[in-house]
Design a protein around this motif. Structure first.
Motif, mmCIF file in Angstrom:
data_model
loop_
_atom_site.group_PDB
_atom_site.id
_atom_site.type_symbol
_atom_site.label_atom_id
_atom_site.label_comp_id
_atom_site.label_asym_id
_atom_site.label_seq_id
_atom_site.Cartn_x
_atom_site.Cartn_y
_atom_site.Cartn_z
ATOM 1 N N ARG A 1 1.989 1.756 -3.715
ATOM 2 C CA ARG A 1 0.462 2.117 -4.332
ATOM 3 C C ARG A 1 0.722 4.165 -4.093
ATOM 4 O O ARG A 1 0.443 4.537 -5.044
ATOM 5 C CB ARG A 1 -0.404 2.103 -3.808
ATOM 6 C CG ARG A 1 -1.374 1.437 -5.007
ATOM 7 C CD ARG A 1 -2.568 0.578 -4.079
ATOM 8 N NE ARG A 1 -3.771 1.958 -3.850
ATOM 9 C CZ ARG A 1 -4.950 1.921 -3.210
ATOM 10 N NH1 ARG A 1 -4.817 0.745 -2.317
ATOM 11 N NH2 ARG A 1 -5.203 2.802 -2.812
ATOM 12 N N ASP B 1 -6.537 3.678 3.237
ATOM 13 C CA ASP B 1 -5.894 2.496 2.819
ATOM 14 C C ASP B 1 -4.275 2.138 3.846
ATOM 15 O O ASP B 1 -4.740 1.127 4.437
ATOM 16 C CB ASP B 1 -5.481 1.819 1.579
ATOM 17 C CG ASP B 1 -6.720 2.206 0.840
ATOM 18 O OD1 ASP B 1 -7.793 1.142 1.764
ATOM 19 O OD2 ASP B 1 -7.060 1.668 -1.155
ATOM 20 N N THR C 1 1.223 -0.838 0.274
ATOM 21 C CA THR C 1 0.093 0.404 -0.085
ATOM 22 C C THR C 1 0.748 1.343 -0.131
ATOM 23 O O THR C 1 0.727 2.043 -0.749
ATOM 24 C CB THR C 1 -0.957 0.098 1.472
ATOM 25 O OG1 THR C 1 -2.074 -1.174 1.119
ATOM 26 C CG2 THR C 1 -2.413 1.470 1.462
ATOM 27 N N GLN D 1 -5.744 -6.982 -3.896
ATOM 28 C CA GLN D 1 -4.810 -7.264 -2.724
ATOM 29 C C GLN D 1 -5.457 -7.668 -1.464
ATOM 30 O O GLN D 1 -4.582 -8.636 -0.866
ATOM 31 C CB GLN D 1 -3.490 -5.341 -2.389
ATOM 32 C CG GLN D 1 -2.909 -5.445 -1.254
ATOM 33 C CD GLN D 1 -2.675 -3.889 -0.556
ATOM 34 O OE1 GLN D 1 -3.456 -3.219 -0.827
ATOM 35 N NE2 GLN D 1 -1.581 -3.785 -0.036
ATOM 36 N N ARG E 1 -6.515 -2.849 -5.037
ATOM 37 C CA ARG E 1 -7.197 -2.884 -3.755
ATOM 38 C C ARG E 1 -7.439 -4.338 -3.569
ATOM 39 O O ARG E 1 -7.384 -4.611 -2.661
ATOM 40 C CB ARG E 1 -8.013 -1.176 -3.151
ATOM 41 C CG ARG E 1 -7.833 -2.632 -1.608
ATOM 42 C CD ARG E 1 -7.032 -2.165 -0.583
ATOM 43 N NE ARG E 1 -7.549 -2.151 0.483
ATOM 44 C CZ ARG E 1 -6.194 -1.991 1.685
ATOM 45 N NH1 ARG E 1 -4.713 -2.249 1.404
ATOM 46 N NH2 ARG E 1 -6.485 -2.428 3.154
ATOM 47 N N ALA F 1 -5.332 5.409 -1.569
ATOM 48 C CA ALA F 1 -3.493 5.031 -1.280
ATOM 49 C C ALA F 1 -3.592 5.599 0.313
ATOM 50 O O ALA F 1 -3.360 4.928 1.422
ATOM 51 C CB ALA F 1 -2.964 5.410 -1.696
ATOM 52 N N SER G 1 -6.979 1.590 -9.101
ATOM 53 C CA SER G 1 -6.985 1.579 -7.483
ATOM 54 C C SER G 1 -7.340 0.476 -6.893
ATOM 55 O O SER G 1 -7.505 -0.380 -5.788
ATOM 56 C CB SER G 1 -6.008 2.622 -6.686
ATOM 57 O OG SER G 1 -7.925 3.555 -6.807
#
Length: 439
Positions: A171, A195, A168, A403, A400, A192, A396
Motif C-alpha cells: 500500500r 501503519d 501495508t 485489513q 485499512r 501508510a 486508505s
C-alpha cells in the motif's frame, strides 16, 4: 523506499530463511521428550521406586532377624585366696581372659495379624504412588500442551502479522507512486508509513513472545532442544460425542478419585492394624553360642570352653497400655470416615468439573467453527475492498479497516482453535484418558 524500510525487508527475509531451516517438533515427539527428560517426571519416578522398595517382603516384618555377637575381656587382678583346707595364696598381677561369640535368631510367629495388615498397606501405598506418578505425568503433559499450543498460536499469529505488514508495504509503494504522479496526496503516504511502523512493532513484539514461550517449552522438555525449532500448528480434534460415556470413564478412571479410593482402603487396614494390638504376640528365639574362659591360678578351673544351642518361645500380651491403643483405633476410624466424606465431596466436584469442561469444550469448538466461517467472510470483504482501493473507489482508511478486520478474524480464529484443543485435553484429563489418545 527509504533506508529504514530496506533494512526491515532484509530483517524479515533473514528471519523467514531461519524459520525455514527450523526443525518441526510434533506433539507426539514433544510428549516423548517430556516423558524422558522432564525433571518433575524424573522425581516422580524416583518416588515410585522408593515405594516399590518399601512394598518388598524385606520390609514386611515377615522375615526373621539374625544377629551375631562377639566379645572378649582381659583382666589383671591382685588376688588373695583362702581355700577350704585352710591354705591360702596371694597372687599379684594374675591374668585371666574371657571370649564369647553367639548367633541369635528372633522370629515373630504371631503378632495379632498386625504385620499382615501393614504389608497390605505397603502394597496399597505403592499403588497410590503409581497413581501419584500418573497424576504428575498428566499434569506435566497438560502443561506441555498449554505451552506447545501457545507456541503454535504465536507462530500462526506471526504469519498473519507478516502478511499484514506486507500488504501495508504494498500500500505504501502504491501510495508513493500515486503521489509522484499527482493522483494522491502526501497524507496517504504518511498514513501508510505510520501503519507500517505499527505493523512492524506488532510483529516484533509477537516474535519476542514466541521466542520467550519457546524457552518455556524447552524447560518442560528438560532443555533438550536448541532455539532453532518450530511446532506443528495443525490440530486434529478427537470424536467426543457421548457425554454419558465420557462421564462413566471419569467416575472409574479419574486419577484423583482413584487416589482417594486407595486412601480409603489404606485407612481401613489402619483400623484393623490398630485392633491387632489387642491380641498377644508370640515369638521364637534361638541362640548358638561359644564361650572360653582362661582363669587365673586362684580358680579351680584353669581353662573352660563351652558351646551350645538354646531355643524358646515367648508370649507377650499387652493387657492394658493406658488406653493408647483404644485412642489409636478410634482416631483411625474417624480418619476412615473423613476419607469417605472426601470421596463424596470429590464425586460432587468431579461431576461439576466434568459438566463445566464439557460445556467449555463444546462452546470453544462451536466458536472456532464460527471463526472459520468469519475468516471466509473477512477475506472476501478484504479482497473486494482491495480491488476497489486499487481503482480509487475506496480510500486508505476504509482499506485499512478491512485489513484490520481480516487480521483480527485470523487472530481470533487462531486463539479459538487452540483453546478448543486445550478444552478437549482438559476434558480427557478429567476422564483419565489424557495419556491414552494420539495427539
Amino acid at each position: 523506499m527509504n533506508y529504514k524500510g530496506f533494512l526491515l525487508i532484509i530483517l524479515f527475509v533473514v528471519t523467514d530463511y531461519t524459520l525455514a531451516q527450523q526443525k518441526t517438533i510434533s506433539a507426539n515427539e514433544a510428549v516423548a521428550l517430556a516423558l524422558e527428560h522432564n525433571y518433575g517426571i524424573k522425581l516422580a519416578s524416583n518416588e515410585l521406586a522408593v515405594a516399590e522398595n518399601n512394598k518388598s517382603v524385606l520390609n514386611s516384618g515377615y522375615l526373621p532377624t539374625l544377629v551375631g555377637n562377639a566379645g572378649s575381656a582381659f583382666n589383671i587382678d591382685n588376688t588373695e585366696a583362702e581355700f577350704s583346707n585352710g591354705s591360702s595364696t596371694v597372687l599379684n598381677g594374675a591374668e585371666s581372659s574371657r571370649y564369647n561369640a553367639s548367633i541369635n535368631l528372633n522370629y515373630t510367629l504371631f503378632d495379632g495379624l498386625g504385620r499382615s495388615y501393614n504389608y497390605k498397606q505397603l502394597k496399597l501405598r505403592y499403588q497410590l504412588s503409581e497413581l501419584e506418578a500418573r497424576e504428575t505425568i498428566e499434569n506435566t503433559v497438560f502443561q506441555l500442551f498449554t505451552i506447545y499450543y501457545n507456541v503454535a498460536q504465536l507462530t500462526e499469529n506471526t504469519s498473519a502479522l507478516k502478511q499484514t505488514l506486507q500488504i501495508t508495504k504494498d500500500r505504501l509503494l502504491r501510495s508513493e507512486y500515486q503521489f509522484e504522479y499527482g493522483q494522491n496526496t502526501k497524507l496517504a503516504v504518511l498514513n501508510a508509513e505510520v501503519d507500517i511502523i505499527n505493523d512492524s512493532i506488532n510483529l516484533i513484539n509477537t516474535k519476542q513472545e514466541l521466542i520467550n514461550i519457546k524457552r518455556d517449552l524447552n524447560v518442560v522438555l528438560g532443555n533438550t532442544l536448541t532455539d532453532n525449532f518450530s511446532v506443528d500448528t495443525e490440530v486434529d480434534f478427537n470424536n467426543l460425542y457421548s457425554k454419558a460415556e465420557l462421564f462413566e470413564k471419569a467416575k472409574s478412571r479419574n486419577v484423583a478419585l482413584l487416589q482417594i479410593e486407595k486412601n480409603i482402603s489404606i485407612s481401613g487396614l489402619d483400623v484393623k492394624s490398630g485392633k491387632s494390638a489387642y491380641l498377644p504376640t508370640v515369638g521364637l528365639t534361638g541362640t548358638y553360642g561359644w564361650n572360653k574362659n582362661n582363669n587365673n591360678a586362684a580358680s579351680f578351673v584353669a581353662v573352660s570352653t563351652s558351646t551350645g544351642v538354646s531355643g524358646g518361645l515367648n508370649l507377650s500380651w499387652n493387657l492394658f497400655d493406658g488406653g493408647s491403643t483404644i485412642t489409636r483405633v478410634k482416631n483411625s476410624k474417624i480418619n476412615l470416615e473423613s476419607q469417605l466424606l472426601q470421596k463424596e465431596q470429590l464425586e460432587i466436584g468431579l461431576q461439576r468439573d466434568f459438566n463445566n469442561a464439557w460445556d467449555a469444550y463444546q462452546n470453544a469448538l462451536n466458536i472456532y467453527q464460527m471463526q472459520e466461517s468469519n475468516i471466509v467472510t473477512s477475506k472476501n470483504n478484504f479482497d473486494r475492498t482491495e480491488e476497489k482501493f486499487k481503482i480509487g473507489q475506496v480510500n486508505s482508511i476504509e482499506f485499512r479497516q478491512a485489513q484490520i478486520n481480516l487480521l483480527n478474524a485470523e487472530l481470533s480464529r487462531n486463539q479459538m482453535k487452540f483453546e478448543a484443543k486445550l478444552a478437549e485435553l482438559q476434558l480427557l484429563q478429567l476422564c483419565g484418558e489424557l495419556l491414552n489418545v494420539e495427539f
